[in-house]
Design a protein around this motif. Structure first.
Motif, PDB file in Angstrom:
ATOM      1  N   LEU A  58      55.580  98.009 -12.849  1.00 22.79           N
ATOM      2  CA  LEU A  58      55.665  96.998 -11.860  1.00 22.79           C
ATOM      3  C   LEU A  58      54.157  96.738 -11.218  1.00 22.79           C
ATOM      4  O   LEU A  58      53.790  95.838 -11.130  1.00 22.79           O
ATOM      5  N   THR A  59      53.738  97.854 -10.869  1.00 16.09           N
ATOM      6  CA  THR A  59      52.496  97.815 -10.316  1.00 16.09           C
ATOM      7  C   THR A  59      51.291  97.425 -11.202  1.00 16.09           C
ATOM      8  O   THR A  59      50.304  96.477 -10.851  1.00 16.09           O
ATOM      9  N   ARG A  62      52.362  96.528  -4.017  1.00 17.65           N
ATOM     10  CA  ARG A  62      52.291  95.801  -5.423  1.00 17.65           C
ATOM     11  C   ARG A  62      53.761  95.741  -6.044  1.00 17.65           C
ATOM     12  O   ARG A  62      53.728  96.395  -7.065  1.00 17.65           O
ATOM     13  N   TYR A  63      54.697  95.300  -5.604  1.00 16.99           N
ATOM     14  CA  TYR A  63      56.079  95.102  -5.905  1.00 16.99           C
ATOM     15  C   TYR A  63      56.422  94.105  -6.960  1.00 16.99           C
ATOM     16  O   TYR A  63      57.402  93.836  -7.256  1.00 16.99           O
ATOM     17  N   LYS A  76      59.292  89.644 -12.143  1.00 13.20           N
ATOM     18  CA  LYS A  76      58.943  90.873 -12.602  1.00 13.20           C
ATOM     19  C   LYS A  76      59.748  92.010 -12.374  1.00 13.20           C
ATOM     20  O   LYS A  76      59.669  92.916 -13.204  1.00 13.20           O
ATOM     21  N   ALA A  77      60.667  92.106 -11.648  1.00 17.46           N
ATOM     22  CA  ALA A  77      61.551  93.101 -11.291  1.00 17.46           C
ATOM     23  C   ALA A  77      62.671  93.237 -12.329  1.00 17.46           C
ATOM     24  O   ALA A  77      63.080  94.322 -12.463  1.00 17.46           O
ATOM     25  N   ILE A  78      62.931  91.940 -12.935  1.00 21.56           N
ATOM     26  CA  ILE A  78      63.895  91.992 -14.052  1.00 21.56           C
ATOM     27  C   ILE A  78      63.492  92.874 -15.145  1.00 21.56           C
ATOM     28  O   ILE A  78      64.148  93.614 -15.901  1.00 21.56           O
ATOM     29  N   MET A 119      63.852  98.237  -5.644  1.00 23.32           N
ATOM     30  CA  MET A 119      63.094  97.774  -6.946  1.00 23.32           C
ATOM     31  C   MET A 119      63.668  96.757  -7.397  1.00 23.32           C
ATOM     32  O   MET A 119      62.879  95.858  -8.094  1.00 23.32           O
ATOM     33  N   LYS A 120      64.867  96.854  -7.474  1.00 20.90           N
ATOM     34  CA  LYS A 120      65.661  95.754  -8.292  1.00 20.90           C
ATOM     35  C   LYS A 120      66.118  94.326  -7.339  1.00 20.90           C
ATOM     36  O   LYS A 120      66.574  93.308  -7.645  1.00 20.90           O
ATOM     37  N   ARG A 121      65.479  94.549  -6.043  1.00 19.19           N
ATOM     38  CA  ARG A 121      65.449  93.408  -5.356  1.00 19.19           C
ATOM     39  C   ARG A 121      67.078  93.386  -4.536  1.00 19.19           C
ATOM     40  O   ARG A 121      67.544  92.294  -4.488  1.00 19.19           O
TER      41      ARG A 121
END
Length: 214
Positions: free
Chosen positions: A62-63, A78-79, A84-86, A132-134
């Motif tokens: 992710l970063t 930088r998440y 992008k999380a997907i 991180m998966k929101r």
């Protein structure tokens, strides 16, 4: 397959303790030395380690995929965004799976005290993976639980930091302000590690940016 020598001793210890447990019967309902050693070792090397490695892999990806926009104020973390999380769902799902397994199979609570020292870390891993998966509601629930359930453990400060961070990212800035204010009072009174203090300033900076209080 070649194993680095630094892994040989933990593997040998885990095998020896597992063998001892087969002989003695290591149940989470038995507060014996052998049971504690077995569940601590197994939770760490067989479950938590794999889950945390998967989490780190996802965060690194992710970063790496993040691109700064220099026409705007740069973010503290930088998440990336939801899209992008997907891309790291598989790594985070594995982290959640391993953390959950460590909790359900290795938690040893006797007289309101946890005897498996990797359970609090597993809860934190669970919360971070949801973050991180929101999946912020799940993350908030987990970090709030850790801060209260392990209030006599220094990990409560990390839980509160991640709780505030989760509120920041979910848009609940009023709740983030309450957590940060309470944490600030604790920092003034308690002996806080340099790492916690450093992260506290980062989370507060993120809060002020979102409040547009530059």
């Amino acid at each position: 397959m070649y194993l680095h020598k630094k892994y040989l001793l933990p593997i040998f210890i885990a095998f020896a303790i597992s063998l001892l447990c087969v002989i003695q019967g290591c149940s989470v309902k038995k507060n014996t030395w052998a049971a504690r050693q077995y569940h601590n070792t197994t939770a760490r090397y067989n479950v938590y380690f794999n889950g945390y490695e998967s989490y780190k892999e996802g965060v690194a990806e992710l970063t790496k995929s993040h691109e700064d926009n220099y026409t705007m104020i740069l973010p503290v973390y930088r998440y990336g965004d939801k899209e992008k999380a997907i891309a790291i769902f598989s790594q985070m799902d594995r982290a959640i799976e391993k953390a959950s397994k460590a909790i359900t199979k290795h938690s040893m609570v006797f007289k309101h005290q946890e005897y498996c020292k990797w359970i609090d870390d597993s809860y934190m891993l669970l919360g971070k993976a949801h973050f991180m998966k929101r999946e912020f509601p799940q993350a908030i629930k987990t970090f709030d639980f850790v801060s209260k359930e392990f209030k006599n453990n220094p990990i409560k400060y990390d839980a509160l930091l991640w709780l505030a961070k989760s509120y920041n990212y979910s848009g609940d800035l009023s709740s983030a302000a309450v957590v940060l204010s309470n944490l600030n009072e604790k920092i003034l009174k308690d002996n806080i590690s340099h790492e916690v203090l450093q992260n506290f300033h980062l989370v507060y900076a993120d809060y002020y940016i979102r409040m547009k209080n530059y």
